[in-house]
Design an enzyme around this catalytic site. Structure first.
Site: not given
Length: 257
Positions: A53, A55, A199
């Site tokens: 998944r 974001d 990130r």
């Protein structure tokens, strides 16, 4: 009860106008968009399971998902064309492949590769797909620091807090920064990734590149196993899921790119 055929579907998407891959209430997601398109065209309820998944705002230049259908002959170019015609320009389908009923897009993946793009010159065509960052960065120091990631398996310091994963152990097999003109590209490959991991790593390495954090300081952050010790997460728009690899007997990538 009709027997269902399982398909792996290869796709890419621009995540700018999506609230991530996963279905969620009152928000547009890639999974929801794909399920609606497949269910409409196939005229049956279709549930799609993704390889992972992403974001909100994160992109995928290559993504894999699976679904089951009572229709046994969807793996042809006409169906792919019809599906692409139904979907918005933000999503493209490369093709479908029949797989065994046990094949799983998420659990059978053996590695995933992400790219993160930093653009250091104003460019209107890259504002949705890179982090516009003008301050000077020492790429050599950033590479020196990121190579320390090979020495560790526990990446709690780069994980989103309060997730439902059972372990924060990941095995990184490739990690580096490269520079192409005004663009810096971070590449990282591992067997699995934690929520927000890439990130968070990028944001912390940028601190190294600015001289705000030493290479040894980066090691200390990894060893702290504390998200609060690491830097702020880099913006979502620069992140791309770029590759997913499966055992040869499960699935082999068909799309080119």
């Amino acid at each position: 009860m009709e027997l269902k055929q399982r398909y792996f579907i290869e796709l890419a998407y621009n995540g700018t106008r999506f609230h991530g891959w996963q279905i969620q209430p009152n928000a547009k997601s890639v999974q929801q968009t794909l399920e609606y398109a497949l269910s409409t065209i196939c005229r049956e309820p279709i549930a799609v399971t993704g390889a992972g998944r992403t974001d909100t705002g994160v992109h995928a230049s290559y993504f894999v998902a699976h679904f089951d259908s009572v229709k046994q002959t969807l793996d042809h170019s006409d169906f792919t064309y019809k599906l692409n015609s139904f979907l918005s320009a933000d999503v493209v389908i490369f093709g479908l492949t029949k797989v065994s009923p046990e094949a799983h897009a998420r659990f059978d993946a053996v590695s995933r590769t992400y790219h993160y793009f930093i653009n250091q010159r104003k460019d209107p065509f890259l504002q949705e797909t890179s982090w516009y960052f003008t301050r000077k960065l020492d790429v050599g120091k950033m590479n020196e620091a990121c190579r320390l990631l090979f020495d560790y398996e526990d990446f709690t310091s780069f994980s989103k807090l309060h997730t439902d994963v059972k372990t924060n152990i990941c095995h990184i097999s490739q990690v580096e920064w490269t520079q192409k003109g005004h663009q810096l590209v971070f590449t990282v490959k591992a067997d699995r990734f934690l929520r927000n991991m890439v990130r968070a790593i990028v944001g912390t390495l940028v601190e190294v590149g600015q001289g705000k954090l030493s290479v040894e300081g980066f090691r200390d952050i990894i060893e702290a196993k504390d998200r609060g010790a690491a830097g702020a997460s880099a913006p979502s728009e620069g992140l791309f899921l770029a590759e997913i690899v499966y055992p040869e007997l499960v699935f082999q990538r068909k799309s080119v790119g």
